[in-house]
Design an enzyme around this catalytic site. Structure first.
Site, mmCIF file in Angstrom:
data_model
loop_
_atom_site.group_PDB
_atom_site.id
_atom_site.type_symbol
_atom_site.label_atom_id
_atom_site.label_comp_id
_atom_site.label_asym_id
_atom_site.label_seq_id
_atom_site.Cartn_x
_atom_site.Cartn_y
_atom_site.Cartn_z
ATOM 1 N N GLU A 110 0.835 -1.205 0.000
ATOM 2 C CA GLU A 110 0.000 0.000 0.000
ATOM 3 C C GLU A 110 0.870 1.255 0.000
ATOM 4 O O GLU A 110 1.957 1.260 0.571
ATOM 5 C CB GLU A 110 -0.849 0.050 1.272
ATOM 6 N N CYS A 123 3.188 8.640 1.404
ATOM 7 C CA CYS A 123 3.522 7.695 2.471
ATOM 8 C C CYS A 123 3.754 6.341 1.806
ATOM 9 O O CYS A 123 2.849 5.812 1.155
ATOM 10 C CB CYS A 123 2.383 7.615 3.486
ATOM 11 N N CYS A 130 5.520 -7.203 7.519
ATOM 12 C CA CYS A 130 6.417 -6.573 8.489
ATOM 13 C C CYS A 130 6.741 -7.589 9.585
ATOM 14 O O CYS A 130 5.872 -8.362 9.998
ATOM 15 C CB CYS A 130 5.756 -5.340 9.106
ATOM 16 N N CYS A 134 3.709 -5.292 15.750
ATOM 17 C CA CYS A 134 2.968 -4.385 16.646
ATOM 18 C C CYS A 134 1.524 -4.882 16.741
ATOM 19 O O CYS A 134 0.900 -5.168 15.708
ATOM 20 C CB CYS A 134 3.001 -2.958 16.107
ATOM 21 N N CYS A 137 -1.470 -3.544 14.527
ATOM 22 C CA CYS A 137 -1.206 -3.254 13.115
ATOM 23 C C CYS A 137 -1.514 -4.444 12.217
ATOM 24 O O CYS A 137 -1.059 -5.564 12.470
ATOM 25 C CB CYS A 137 0.249 -2.835 12.957
ATOM 26 N N GLY A 179 5.883 -2.224 6.761
ATOM 27 C CA GLY A 179 7.277 -2.637 6.905
ATOM 28 C C GLY A 179 8.059 -1.759 7.856
ATOM 29 O O GLY A 179 7.626 -0.656 8.212
ATOM 30 N N GLU A 180 9.194 -2.271 8.281
ATOM 31 C CA GLU A 180 10.108 -1.502 9.133
ATOM 32 C C GLU A 180 11.172 -0.889 8.215
ATOM 33 O O GLU A 180 12.037 -1.610 7.683
ATOM 34 C CB GLU A 180 10.730 -2.445 10.186
ATOM 35 N N SER A 211 10.396 6.539 9.642
ATOM 36 C CA SER A 211 9.844 6.058 10.901
ATOM 37 C C SER A 211 10.465 4.699 11.254
ATOM 38 O O SER A 211 10.826 3.928 10.374
ATOM 39 C CB SER A 211 8.334 5.928 10.697
ATOM 40 N N SER A 234 8.682 5.166 16.765
ATOM 41 C CA SER A 234 7.347 4.757 17.229
ATOM 42 C C SER A 234 7.487 4.149 18.620
ATOM 43 O O SER A 234 7.886 3.003 18.771
ATOM 44 C CB SER A 234 6.761 3.712 16.265
ATOM 45 N N HIS A 236 5.007 4.363 21.496
ATOM 46 C CA HIS A 236 3.719 3.742 21.858
ATOM 47 C C HIS A 236 3.570 3.328 23.324
ATOM 48 O O HIS A 236 2.522 2.805 23.705
ATOM 49 C CB HIS A 236 3.397 2.525 20.979
ATOM 50 N N CYS A 353 -2.258 1.902 8.063
ATOM 51 C CA CYS A 353 -1.316 0.934 7.527
ATOM 52 C C CYS A 353 -1.851 -0.496 7.469
ATOM 53 O O CYS A 353 -2.271 -1.065 8.466
ATOM 54 C CB CYS A 353 -0.109 1.007 8.448
HETATM 55 S S1 SF4 Z 1 3.180 -0.501 12.950
HETATM 56 FE FE1 SF4 Z 1 4.850 -0.415 11.463
HETATM 57 S S2 SF4 Z 1 6.519 -1.505 12.477
HETATM 58 FE FE2 SF4 Z 1 4.662 -2.062 13.590
HETATM 59 S S3 SF4 Z 1 3.960 -3.973 12.574
HETATM 60 FE FE3 SF4 Z 1 2.940 -2.237 11.562
HETATM 61 S S4 SF4 Z 1 4.240 -1.793 9.794
HETATM 62 FE FE4 SF4 Z 1 5.457 -2.995 11.216
#
Ligand code: SF4
Length: 364
Positions: A110, A123, A130, A134, A137, A179-180, A211, A234, A236, A353
């Site tokens: 995306e 973005c 990923c 998290c 997510c 993704g990271e 990020s 991030s 959190h 996301c």
């Molecule tokens: S928030 Fe970002 S880092 Fe965390 S699982 Fe989702 S895509 Fe990956």
């Protein structure tokens, strides 16, 4: 995760069938120049071709009207302009666009165009899936499949740029999609360098935000890269116990290492670090959490972006109460910490996301 909102799918003139030919985004100027020379064409044609895709909005070689017809045919036989196909194109009421792209090997990613006045922000995603997991997510639910290539990173930018009005261009990039980003740092830096070229998309490093959930070694590497990118960590959660629950990879690294690396980033680049904080009702938004966050960030040149959670069917998290959110903000502000609540864009098209990708892959 959530049902796909039934907005019209807009046919995109740039949509091409998935092909396995390399794209112009996969080729460095030298490689393209060598390919041209080997066929008896001047190497300077490489500049023309790149200009057509980076600023001319060409989606096929046939459109490159100042190239000889024979060369256009040769290019079409050997390369494609785009390599991914547009599976969905959603437009929100606030003119946020979301593209679901299908890669040549059948994965979905995306990317989102966020538009506000003169600001046009892309973005982009950096991986298929990923590995960070998290808990809130959708992107990380099935782990990571692979890194995106330099060409795939650039293609997202160019496809989003092509959605802006023709007298506009992309002004900012946020690397906050699926993704990271720091797990794909080499490809990302190469793509951003090309995106920053004055004759290309022309998006300078100061307009790019990268990020991360916090990979300390990679944060240090990014700091030493010598570019003025903006780093967003991030966070959190304000302590390790809670963060281990929300961002499972924290168990391996711990917040101390991440904050130390972020400090190093600030000392090395002079750029203030932003800490992203998804506010989950009752979970990380209570007065003690705000005080702990103040304790963590006091004395650091930091900015906090609060992102209030919006309820998502199937996930056990809740939108924070307005009074809790206000109290949280006041605690930070009274302690001298710069804080903003991030405006939610594109909420009617699942712009968060991974949600659209999840909806589509669950449909299939
Ligand atoms: S928030 Fe970002 S880092 Fe965390 S699982 Fe989702 S895509 Fe990956």
């Amino acid at each position: 995760m959530t049902a796909t909102v039934s907005l019209p799918t807009i046919p995109d003139p740039g949509t091409t069938p998935p092909v396995v030919q390399p794209t112009v985004f996969d080729l460095s100027p030298d490689i393209l120049g060598d390919w041209l020379k080997a066929r008896g064409h001047p190497a300077m044609r490489a500049r023309q071709i790149r200009r057509w895709v980076h600023t001319g909005r060409a989606t096929t070689f046939a459109e490159m009207s100042d190239l000889p017809a024979g060369l256009r045919t040769e290019l079409t036989e050997s390369f494609s302009v785009f390599r991914m196909s547009i599976e969905r194109h959603l437009i929100a009421t606030d003119d946020t666009h979301k593209l679901l792209l299908k890669t040549h090997d059948g994965h979905f990613i995306e990317c989102v165009l966020i538009q506000e006045d003169d600001r046009h922000t892309a973005c982009i995603s950096t991986q298929v899936g990923c590995g960070m997991g998290c808990v809130f997510c959708a992107s990380g639910l099935n782990g990571v499949e692979r890194n995106l290539t330099v060409g795939e990173l650039l293609e997202q930018l160019v496809r989003l740029r092509n959605l802006t009005p023709t007298d506009r261009r992309l002004t900012h990039i946020v690397v906050m999609g699926m993704g990271e980003p720091l797990a794909n740092l080499e490809n990302l830096l190469e793509a951003l360098a090309i995106a920053g070229e004055k004759n290309g998309l022309g998006i300078g490093a100061r307009h790019v935000t990268i990020s991360t959930v916090g990979l300390p070694a990679k944060i240090r590497k990014l700091a030493e890269h010598g570019k003025q990118y903006h780093l967003a960590v991030s966070l959190h959660a304000p302590n390790d116990v809670l963060r281990n629950e929300i961002v499972p990879t924290n168990e391996k690294t711990g917040m101390h290492e991440i904050l130390a690396a972020a400090d190093y980033f600030f000392e090395t680049t002079g750029r203030q670090v932003t800490y992203e904080y998804v506010v989950l009702g009752q979970l990380n938004d209570q007065p003690q959490h705000a005080k702990q966050l103040v304790g963590l960030l006091r004395g650091r040149k930091a900015h906090v972006n609060l992102i209030p959670w919006n309820d998502v069917t199937g996930l056990p998290f809740h939108r924070p109460d307005d009074s809790d959110l206000t109290g949280f903000i006041e605690t930070l502000r009274h302690s001298g910490i710069s804080v903003k609540v991030r405006k939610r864009k594109g909420s009617d098209i699942d712009a968060a996301c991974g949600q659209l990708r999840r909806a589509v892959t669950n449909d299939k």
